[in-house]
Design a protein around this motif. Structure first.
Motif, PDB file in Angstrom:
ATOM      1  N   PHE A 147       6.251   9.027  63.435  1.00  0.00           N
ATOM      2  CA  PHE A 147       5.608   8.623  64.674  1.00  0.00           C
ATOM      3  C   PHE A 147       4.154   8.264  64.383  1.00  0.00           C
ATOM      4  CE2 PHE A 147       9.007   9.374  67.521  1.00  0.00           C
ATOM      5  CZ  PHE A 147       9.690  10.487  67.055  1.00  0.00           C
ATOM      6  N   ALA A 148       3.694   7.199  64.998  1.00  0.00           N
ATOM      7  CA  ALA A 148       2.353   6.686  64.723  1.00  0.00           C
ATOM      8  C   ALA A 148       1.291   7.713  65.083  1.00  0.00           C
ATOM      9  CB  ALA A 148       2.117   5.396  65.512  1.00  0.00           C
ATOM     10  N   GLN A 149       0.246   7.762  64.274  1.00  0.00           N
ATOM     11  CA  GLN A 149      -0.913   8.588  64.592  1.00  0.00           C
ATOM     12  C   GLN A 149      -2.133   7.694  64.716  1.00  0.00           C
ATOM     13  OE1 GLN A 149      -0.628  10.917  60.784  1.00  0.00           O
ATOM     14  NE2 GLN A 149      -2.814  10.449  60.597  1.00  0.00           N
ATOM     15  N   ARG A 150      -3.199   8.236  65.285  1.00  0.00           N
ATOM     16  CA  ARG A 150      -4.352   7.394  65.628  1.00  0.00           C
ATOM     17  C   ARG A 150      -5.134   6.953  64.402  1.00  0.00           C
ATOM     18  NH1 ARG A 150      -6.568  10.953  70.793  1.00  0.00           N
ATOM     19  NH2 ARG A 150      -4.745  10.606  72.130  1.00  0.00           N
ATOM     20  N   PHE A 158      -0.632   1.349  56.224  1.00  0.00           N
ATOM     21  CA  PHE A 158       0.465   1.559  57.159  1.00  0.00           C
ATOM     22  C   PHE A 158       0.856   0.243  57.813  1.00  0.00           C
ATOM     23  CE2 PHE A 158      -1.191   1.094  61.479  1.00  0.00           C
ATOM     24  CZ  PHE A 158      -2.549   1.052  61.238  1.00  0.00           C
ATOM     25  N   ALA A 159       2.086   0.209  58.295  1.00  0.00           N
ATOM     26  CA  ALA A 159       2.588  -0.941  59.042  1.00  0.00           C
ATOM     27  C   ALA A 159       3.522  -0.414  60.124  1.00  0.00           C
ATOM     28  CB  ALA A 159       3.336  -1.907  58.119  1.00  0.00           C
ATOM     29  N   GLN A 160       3.375  -0.929  61.321  1.00  0.00           N
ATOM     30  CA  GLN A 160       4.241  -0.476  62.405  1.00  0.00           C
ATOM     31  C   GLN A 160       5.610  -1.120  62.260  1.00  0.00           C
ATOM     32  OE1 GLN A 160       4.189  -1.492  66.875  1.00  0.00           O
ATOM     33  NE2 GLN A 160       3.024   0.417  66.761  1.00  0.00           N
ATOM     34  N   MET A 161       6.633  -0.294  62.254  1.00  0.00           N
ATOM     35  CA  MET A 161       8.002  -0.774  62.132  1.00  0.00           C
ATOM     36  C   MET A 161       8.608  -1.099  63.491  1.00  0.00           C
ATOM     37  SD  MET A 161       9.425   1.842  59.204  1.00  0.00           S
ATOM     38  CE  MET A 161      10.957   0.937  59.012  1.00  0.00           C
ATOM     39  N   ASP A 267       5.648   4.253  62.379  1.00  0.00           N
ATOM     40  CA  ASP A 267       4.875   3.646  61.298  1.00  0.00           C
ATOM     41  C   ASP A 267       5.486   3.927  59.927  1.00  0.00           C
ATOM     42  OD1 ASP A 267       1.433   4.048  62.554  1.00  0.00           O
ATOM     43  OD2 ASP A 267       3.031   2.636  63.033  1.00  0.00           O
ATOM     44  N   LEU A 268       5.349   2.957  59.048  1.00  0.00           N
ATOM     45  CA  LEU A 268       5.635   3.117  57.620  1.00  0.00           C
ATOM     46  C   LEU A 268       4.296   3.337  56.929  1.00  0.00           C
ATOM     47  CD1 LEU A 268       7.430   2.841  55.047  1.00  0.00           C
ATOM     48  CD2 LEU A 268       7.000   0.373  55.178  1.00  0.00           C
ATOM     49  N   LYS A 291      12.860  -3.827  61.581  1.00  0.00           N
ATOM     50  CA  LYS A 291      12.295  -3.588  62.903  1.00  0.00           C
ATOM     51  C   LYS A 291      13.103  -2.531  63.658  1.00  0.00           C
ATOM     52  CE  LYS A 291       9.168  -6.603  62.165  1.00  0.00           C
ATOM     53  NZ  LYS A 291       7.812  -6.112  61.793  1.00  0.00           N
ATOM     54  N   ILE A 292      12.380  -1.587  64.222  1.00  0.00           N
ATOM     55  CA  ILE A 292      12.998  -0.527  65.022  1.00  0.00           C
ATOM     56  C   ILE A 292      12.636  -0.767  66.481  1.00  0.00           C
ATOM     57  CG2 ILE A 292      13.005   1.949  65.505  1.00  0.00           C
ATOM     58  CD1 ILE A 292      12.363   2.435  62.569  1.00  0.00           C
TER      59      ILE A 292
END
Length: 304
Positions: A147-150, A158-161, A267-268, A291-292
């Motif tokens: 899960f993405a963090q700030r 990082f890259a958002q999946m 996030d990855l 992509k999720i």
């Protein structure tokens, strides 16, 4: 100007830590070494980087502006090192991943990896305290999906999946399941079952507070406790689709958010300077392309 990368790293560390002494502890150096590095950097650059008239060193206007440039230089150095390592043709015999997101959302890229690298072993780890980025930063895993963090440490990329929806659910015969509408006060009166990795790391609102709270270190334990009627929980919708369709679990109708989904990013995360062989580099690229997403209440993909 003869400033060094070490001086720039020290400069950035002092700003992040808030003091020379804290930066020295973080860097494993003496405070006098840190002070000398900053003084020499100021001489080399010809400007004062910190206002020393206060209790704690505060960047001057010039220091704040130059900090951004220093961070860019350090970022490029990490990129250079990572690029050089990516040129290696070595193939790993084993890769370690940390996965916090629901595993069913990742089976396609993992199946592709198995087909391309059938002799590379894959270890899947779970961070019990939810600090997947910490596992990556310490080199315990090659990359993490969480899960993405700030904020991420500078040494991590990082890259958002994509994004997933979290639902608040209970067993069908739980007292909360019988209510047509539920306000915050009613919710707080019942036991909350909490995924330990979420613990204050995800943006939340006051309705997530509860007078009683049980915590679980993995989704399966949390799901079983919810199915047993021990309390209400917040779970990824992808994880409980069958239970919802069967009527075993029901979604809580919260009065404050009747038309709003709780959407969280996935996030990855990987370490910029970590050496990746052919298998690791391939998997990193494949996961970045994966992509999720799912459909929200308005019928729109959550990647929007």
């Amino acid at each position: 100007m003869r400033y060094t990368l070490d001086q720039l790293e020290t400069f950035a560390a002092v700003v992040r830590a808030g003091s020379f002494s804290a930066a020295a502890r973080h860097l494993g150096k003496t405070q006098s070494t840190v002070s000398a590095a900053i003084s020499n950097l100021e001489i080399d650059l010809g400007v004062e980087l910190f206002d020393r008239s206060r209790k704690w060193p505060v960047p001057t206007e010039a220091g704040a502006r130059l900090l951004r440039q220093a961070e860019l230089v350090l970022e490029r150095c990490l990129d250079l090192e990572a690029h050089a390592r990516d040129l290696s043709e070595a193939t790993e015999t084993r890769l370690r991943l940390a996965i916090e997101a629901p595993h069913n959302t990742l089976m396609t890229p993992l199946a592709d990896f198995a087909a391309h690298f059938p002799y590379v072993d894959l270890d899947i780890r779970h961070s019990f305290d939810g600090d997947v980025s910490g596992l990556v930063r310490r080199g315990e895993v090659a990359m993490g999906i969480a899960f993405a963090q700030r904020d991420y440490p500078r040494e991590l990329a990082f890259a958002q999946m994509g994004k997933l929806i979290l639902l608040h659910v209970v067993r069908h015969d739980h007292p909360l399941a019988k209510l047509p509408k539920i306000d915050f006060a009613e919710l707080r009166g019942h036991r909350r079952l909490m995924f330990l990795a979420h613990n204050e790391r995800l943006p939340s609102t006051e309705y997530l507070e509860a007078t009683q709270c049980w915590r679980a270190e993995n989704y399966l334990a949390l799901l079983e406790m919810t199915r047993a009627g021990l309390g209400w929980s917040t779970l990824p919708r992808q994880l409980v689709l069958r239970e919802l369709e069967a009527g075993e679990l029901v979604e809580l109708p919260l009065t404050a958010y009747p038309h709003t989904d709780w959407v969280v990013g996935i996030d990855l995360v990987w370490q910029k300077s970590h050496t990746l062989g052919r298998a690791g580099a391939w998997l990193l690229r494949r996961l970045r392309d994966h992509k999720i997403y799912e459909t929200d209440r308005m019928g729109r993909p959550t990647t929007w």
